[in-house]
Every structure is written in C-alpha cells, then in structure tokens.
Design an enzyme around this catalytic site. Structure first.
Site, mmCIF file in Angstrom:
data_model
loop_
_atom_site.group_PDB
_atom_site.id
_atom_site.type_symbol
_atom_site.label_atom_id
_atom_site.label_comp_id
_atom_site.label_asym_id
_atom_site.label_seq_id
_atom_site.Cartn_x
_atom_site.Cartn_y
_atom_site.Cartn_z
ATOM 1 C CG ASP A 289 -2.174 0.874 0.961
ATOM 2 O OD1 ASP A 289 -2.170 1.650 -0.022
ATOM 3 O OD2 ASP A 289 -3.132 0.817 1.758
HETATM 4 C C1 BGC Z 1 -5.061 3.177 0.364
HETATM 5 C C2 BGC Z 1 -5.281 2.120 -0.681
HETATM 6 C C3 BGC Z 1 -5.184 2.704 -2.054
HETATM 7 C C4 BGC Z 1 -3.833 3.374 -2.189
HETATM 8 C C5 BGC Z 1 -3.560 3.956 -3.564
HETATM 9 C C6 BGC Z 1 -3.832 4.014 0.098
HETATM 10 O O1 BGC Z 1 -3.790 5.125 0.929
HETATM 11 O O2 BGC Z 1 -4.971 2.566 1.623
HETATM 12 O O3 BGC Z 1 -6.527 1.507 -0.472
HETATM 13 O O4 BGC Z 1 -5.383 1.719 -3.021
HETATM 14 O O5 BGC Z 1 -3.744 4.420 -1.243
HETATM 15 O O6 BGC Z 1 -4.285 5.090 -3.801
#
Ligand code: BGC
Length: 761
Positions: free
Chosen positions: A261
C-alpha cells in the site's frame, strides 16, 4: 504468436539485476487524490531508464499512451501496467461498496464491477485496487464505507462477485482488469476505530473472520492482493512473511501479485521494525511484497543489499517473475495498447445502460428502517392524493457528496441530484419546494477537513445565512406541503480513508432541523446519506419513515425518486449493525456468548450497558445485521429440515415458505444462520451461512431451500496464524432462519461426525 511462460523465462534471463528491481517499482505521477505525503518525482525519466514497473493514478487515455510510449523506448521494451483506485465505479459511480453489499444481490454486485472494469479498461487501466474486503465491526473506522461490512460470509460472496466482474473470466480480454483484494489483512480491526492502528487477533479469529473473503477472492482467481497498513499481533503486514508467504502463498496456494500500500514499505521504519530504507526494503521483499508502492525503497536499496549479501537475487527474480506474469496475463506483452484501442472503439463510458444499472443499484442498496403507517411509497404523482412535497436538507441539490468517498474518476457534473430526480419523476403533477435547512456541519475547522479532496467544488459549504434563518425557511416549506422529505447525513469525506469518527450521530445542526420539521406535524420521511452505520436513535423517533441511502453515486437522484414513489422497492438489508450509540462499538450479531448473557433488556450482573434504555438490544445494536423492511408484508412459515441428524457427506435441506401478504410486489432476503451451542470453544451465537433474495408478487408465496453440509459447521482451531486446521464437532447445532439476524426461527439438528476434522484449508 501469443507470449507464454517460456517467454517470461527468456526475458528474465536477459534482464539485469537493476532491470528486475525496476519492475518492482510502483509509482504515481501525483496530482489529485493522494493518500500520503510522499509523491514520486521524475517519473518519465525513470520509465525511460527501466526503473518503473507500473503506475497508478493516471487519469486519461492520452496520459496512459504517453507513459506506455516511454516504456517502449527502454532496452527490453517491457510494457508498464496501469492501476487505479476504481472502488465503486470508474466514471459511472455506483453506490459505495458498503451499500452494494447491502443489496445482498451478488449478480448486481458482479454487474457493477463488470461495468467499472469496462470503463476503466477503456482508458488503459489494467488493474483496479478493489475489492476492499476488510471485515469491520467498528463503524468509527471511516473505511467501513469501502468494505462489505461486518460479516465474513457476506464479504466472501461480495469478494467473489467483484473479482468475477472485474476479471471477466479472462484477464487478457481488453475489457478485463485485474482485481486486487485489499487490505491484506486485519485492517478493519484497528484500535479505537482509528485508521492505520494496531490490530491484535487470535489466530482462530483471523481464520474465521478476517481471511474468508480473501480466500474466496483467491478461489475466484483474483490476480493481486494489497498488503495492509496495520500491524497484526505486532508484525506490520508489509513485513509479515508468516501471513503473506507462509500462509497465503504456500499453504493456501495464492500465486498472484502482492502489492504494497501507499508507502507501506517505507512505513516499516515508523512502525519500529526497520532501521532504515534498506532494512525496510529487505523486510518487505522477504515478507513477499512484490511491488513497492511510492516508497522507492526497493529501487534505491535492493541492488546494494544483494551486493552486501543481505538478500539473495533469487528473491528479486521471484518477485519480478510475478510482475511479468501479471503483465503476461493482462495481454500486455502481446499488445501494450490493446485496452486503449478497444476503449476508443467501444466507448463504454457513462452509457445509458451503465446509468440504468447504477439507478437500479440505488434501490437495491437502500435500506428501509421504519415505515409507520406505510407512509412510503408516496402516492403516485398523478393520483391527486398528494399535491406538494417539501424537499429539505443540505444534500437535496448537492452533486459533490453524492459519489461518496473513493470515487477518484467520478465527476460531480454527471451526478443526477436528488432534487432533479424527484422533479423529473413527479413532473407537473406535484409541487416541490426546496430548502437547505441546515449546514452539514457548522464548524469551519471541520468543514475544512471534510473538504480535503475538493479541488473545484466543495462538499461542505457553510451558508452565509444563520442556522435559524435556514430552519425557518425549511419549516415554512414543510408547513406549505403535504409531506416532508428530509435528506440528512454525513459529508462524503466523513467516511473513507483517515476519516474515523468519535461520534456516530447525525451532526447537530441537522438534528435541530429534523426536530423543527417534526414539530410541524407533517408526515416526515428521513433519508440518510452515510458511509457507515450511524446511531439513529433520535432520528428513529422523529421520522415516520426512515431510509438509509448511503452514497448512491451518479444516479442517486433517479434511484431515490424510484424508491420514494414506489417505482422500485428499497430492498437493501444492513451489512453491518447500526448501533444505538457509539459506546456500543465494536459490535456484531456474531458475538460469542458470555457467562452472563443479557436477557435482552438490561439486568444487573449480566453483560450489557447500564445506560442503554430497556427497549434497546444490549449487544446487537438498534438495528441488527441483516435488517431491512420492504414495501410488501412478508410472513415466514416454519422452517423444516429434511433430516435432523447428519454425518459424513450428508446434506441437510432446510425449507421454508415466505408469503407476501401485501398489495405491492416485494423482494425478501431470507437469511440462514448457524449456532453451535456446545463446543470445545465458545462459538459465536449465530453465524450467517446462506441467504437468498427472492422476488414476491403481491399475495404470492415462494419456497426457499438451503443445503447445509459439514463445511457449514466447522471452525478454525488455529493455534498460530499459519495453522489452517478446522474442525466440526459432533453434537447439536441450531439452524436459525429469518429476515435478519435477530428475528429468526430455530431448528436444532445433530451432527454426528468425526470429532476432529481439519478438512478444509
Ligand atoms: C489506500 C489504498 C489505495 C492506495 C492507492 C492508500 O492510501 O490505503 O486503499 O489503493 O492508497 O491510492
């Protein structure tokens, strides 16, 4: 000739170590929605020099083409893949995931994912960061909006349907995108409902509650998973080799990609398990995280770590192979532009059919909690039974909030506002008076926080008029109308990432508005916009009819008008308990019994709350999981089992008849739960094991049957996170059937099986 795995072997053989590491680097070029403070730089230059494997957050076909062209300038011409946070639709925005789960209609869920895939693929997106399948029992956590709710069984069916819809059975199709199950795992259980916070879970709870939707998604063929930000029993998931590699890959057979993530690898330093970037990268790669999102720790340090003997090149090759295999499956080696070209020809964006599906989804997801005197549906506009409607509240003309959280490509300009939808539906037959009535919130500091992602239009606008003036205008509109429809609730960014709340009530200015509207004595329909279960105790008293419409997306205006006027039935059922108040959370119907079970109402020295009124259930909230009314009147006949004993591979069939006694068509979601009253461990009082949504014409009956096998009776007996043993224990089981998790009828059966099982992984 189509490329195959031999091609990947050949390619890997020609790659340098730094080219392999480049494939593990996942970046965003920045702009618009960012969920962290670190942003990648020099993206174009890094692509040209083979230092990027994939990109997310690219917003247009043109930009995708430009980046892909740059990748074609590299020595090996390895195509990039493009990912995006397509969470509940790309351009056609569907109700929030929590709302889609509330439909309990997996064909619908699958169809929304298919549309989202087509729209996303048409601008060159290959992978979507969805479905989010974090089971959550604490609605303080804002990301419950993105989740399928509190129940592992419902979440598992949701996971399968979403994966099938996105991937379309064949990832090489130009209109298929790779699903990404997230967040792996345990993210929904953070301390205090706070985002990113620590999670402590017993191994058995991990296997019984958290993992099932991931396993269901794996079996449906999900191509990728995303590691979660939290620690699990002290080990950050981005460094959790036991759960990612030993359990999910090696024991459960997952073969796809693991994505970090946003800066999740870098955050291993802040978590206190890595001393520096190199250490973080080494831990992440060894845990089994293939792609480093945004941190660029892999890019900056892995080569050095190999040279220093801290990590083997084989681990890098293995991760790189998985990235290349994903690109192969996506058809990118055969033609890196095939989604773009298909999209230009097919133009599947915001079509009438897509909008129609979004409109239907609104009714299917909307939950009717109360309908005194059958106030809903409102009379047919041309019937002459209703002359005017007061449409009140800060959301009635709003476009910006309607898409809810995580609709990164959705545009407010394509939203049908509630007022427009209702006006269109009633035509000239009924007068509609509109008043804002209240601000969503009155505090300017809070408004600033809630407007975090609004670059052009604000979701929370504090009116220049005083609260009193707004309420007076609304009251006058109500007094001059036959019925009041008040649309109240949360701003869209009141839920979503990093939007935990300490309070689960409707903001005070809107409560004041409702009280004033109630005092007019006019029939009052209250529609709640929300991304989470809220405590609606006061609203329940004030409203004659109460609907939870979540955030309904692009077609909210049409969809809600259909519901209000009875062109469609609100057929949603709660995918998570609505607590009486915030002090009741975390809460779930599937709680374990205590040694002092509450007898329903408070009694001293039983488990519960001394300050909860007597008519409120102590441990399944104000509105229980699975609850929802319809426009019909459904009566349940007695459930019958074709046998009361089963063993071995026996199948038990449970049958019951549901009858619609009403004059309107309805659909009923029949739910089956199982409880294990005596076992070697204290088991949840009930667990959802099956459900069926059936359509019933007026005065019609339907027979519903469910098949139960030993698999529905077993539970995890894990002693460690990697322990996949399960067991069904001989003895009595209670099969509960009913319209929700609280109001069930029960049949007791006997399972006469082997005492120890370990049948399933
Ligand atoms: C979130 C994810 C997301 C990623 C990319 C993160 O802050 O937890 O769910 O896919 O950002 O945008």
């Amino acid at each position: 000739m189509k490329k195959d795995t031999d091609f990947i072997d050949g390619l890997l053989g020609r790659m340098t170590l730094s080219e392999k590491i480049g494939q593990l680097n996942l970046v965003t070029p920045g702009g618009e929605t960012l969920t962290g403070t670190v942003v990648n730089t020099d993206v174009a230059e890094k692509i040209k020099t083979g230092r990027i494997g994939g990109i997310f957050g690219v917003k247009s076909a043109e930009a995708v083409r430009v980046f892909q062209d740059l990748a074609q300038e590299t020595r090996l011409k390895i195509p990039l893949f493009f990912a995006e946070d397509v969470i509940h639709g790309q351009k056609t925005i569907f109700p929030l995931p929590l709302a889609l789960a509330a439909s309990w209609d997996m064909d619908l869920v699958r169809a929304t994912a298919r549309v989202a895939a087509q729209e996303a693929a048409s601008i060159g997106i290959d992978q979507v960061y969805s479905p989010m399948v974090d089971v959550c029992r604490d609605p303080r956590w804002g990301r419950i909006a993105e989740s399928p709710g509190e129940d592992p069984f419902l979440a598992s069916r949701f996971a399968e349907a979403m994966v099938e819809g996105y991937q379309g059975g064949d990832l090489s199709r130009p209109d298929a995108v790779m699903a990404c199950l997230k967040h792996f795992c345990g993210y929904g259980g953070g301390m205090g409902g706070r985002d990113y916070d620590a999670v402590d879970l017993s191994p058995a709870t991990l296997h019984d509650v958290v993992l099932p939707p991931f396993v269901a998604g794996l079996r449906a063929g999900a191509g990728s998973i995303m590691a979660s930000f939290n620690t699990l029993n002290g080990v950050p998931m981005h460094a959790n080799r036991a759960v990612i590699t030993e359990l999910f890959r090696e024991k459960l057979g997952y073969e796809g990609l693991v994505v970090a993530d946003y800066t999740g690898i870098l955050e291993l330093i802040a978590h206190g398990v890595a001393s520096d970037r190199a250490d973080a990268a080494r831990l992440g790669l060894s845990a089994g995280v293939d792609l480093d999102m945004v941190s660029e720790t892999y890019l900056d340090t892995l080569e050095q770590s190999v040279k220093a003997g801290l990590i083997g090149e084989a681990e890098i090759t293995a991760a790189c192979r998985r990235v290349l295999e994903a690109k192969l499956k996506l058809g990118l080696f055969d033609d890196p532009y095939h989604r773009l070209d298909w999209g230009r020809a097919a133009q599947p964006i915001l079509t009438a059919a897509n909008r129609k599906l979004a409109r239907e989804a609104v009714a299917a997801a909307t939950v009717l909690l109360k309908n005194d005197g059958e106030l809903l549906p409102l009379p047919e506009p041309k019937s002459g039974k209703i002359g005017s409607i007061a449409l009140i509240g800060p959301f009635v003309e709003d476009r910006v909030n309607m898409n809810g959280t995580w609709a990164v490509a959705g545009s407010p300009s394509t939203v049908v506002p509630i007022a427009d939808g209702l006006r269109e539906a009633v035509g000239n037959a009924v007068g509609i008076t509109i008043a804002k009535g209240a601000n969503i919130v009155d505090e300017s500091w809070l408004a600033t926080r809630l407007n975090v992602h609004d670059w052009k239009d604000l979701s929370v606008v504090i009116d220049i008029r005083s609260p009193e003036a707004m309420i007076s205008e609304a009251v006058a509109a109500a007094m001059a109308s036959d019925v009041t429809v008040a649309v109240i609730g949360e701003a869209r960014e009141y839920s979503g990432e990093s939007s935990s709340r300490t309070d689960l009530s409707i903001p005070e200015p809107q409560k004041k508005l409702l009280r004033a509207l109630k005092a007019t004595g006019k029939p009052l329909v209250v529609v709640v916009m929300t991304g989470r279960p809220l405590s609606l105790a006061e609203e329940t008293l004030l409203a004659d009819a109460l609907l939870v419409a979540w955030f309904g997306g692009t077609e909210i205006g049409h969809g809600l008008a259909d519901v209000l006027l009875g062109k469609a039935e609100p057929s949603g059922r709660l995918p998570a308990t609505f607590p009486y108040c915030v002090g009741q959370v975390p809460v779930t119907y599937a709680h374990r019994p205590t040694g002092r079970p509450t007898p329903g109402r408070f009694q001293k020295f039983t488990s519960g709350y001394v300050d909860l009124p007597d008519d409120v259930a102590q441990n399944d909230g104000l509105y229980p999981f699975g609850f929802g009314l319809g426009y019909g009147k459904v009566a349940y006949g007695p459930p019958r089992a074709n046998r009361t004993k089963l063993s071995g591979d026996d199948r038990l069939e449970m049958t019951l008849t549901v009858t619609n006694l009403g004059d309107l068509p309805t659909s009923e979601t029949v739910q089956l739960y199982i409880g294990d009253p005596v076992a070697s461990v204290s088991r949840p009082v009930k667990e959802l094991k099956a459900f069926r949504k059936v359509a019933l014409a007026p005065h019609a009956a339907a027979t519903v049957s469910f098949v139960i096998t030993a698999e529905d009776l077993d539970f995890s007996v894990a002693e460690t996170v990697t322990d996949t043993r399960r067991r069904a224990e001989s003895g009595a089981f209670d099969i509960h059937v009913g319209p929700n998790s609280r109001d069930t009828q029960m049949v007791r059966i006997i399972w006469d099986g082997p005492q120890s099982g370990g049948k399933r992984s």
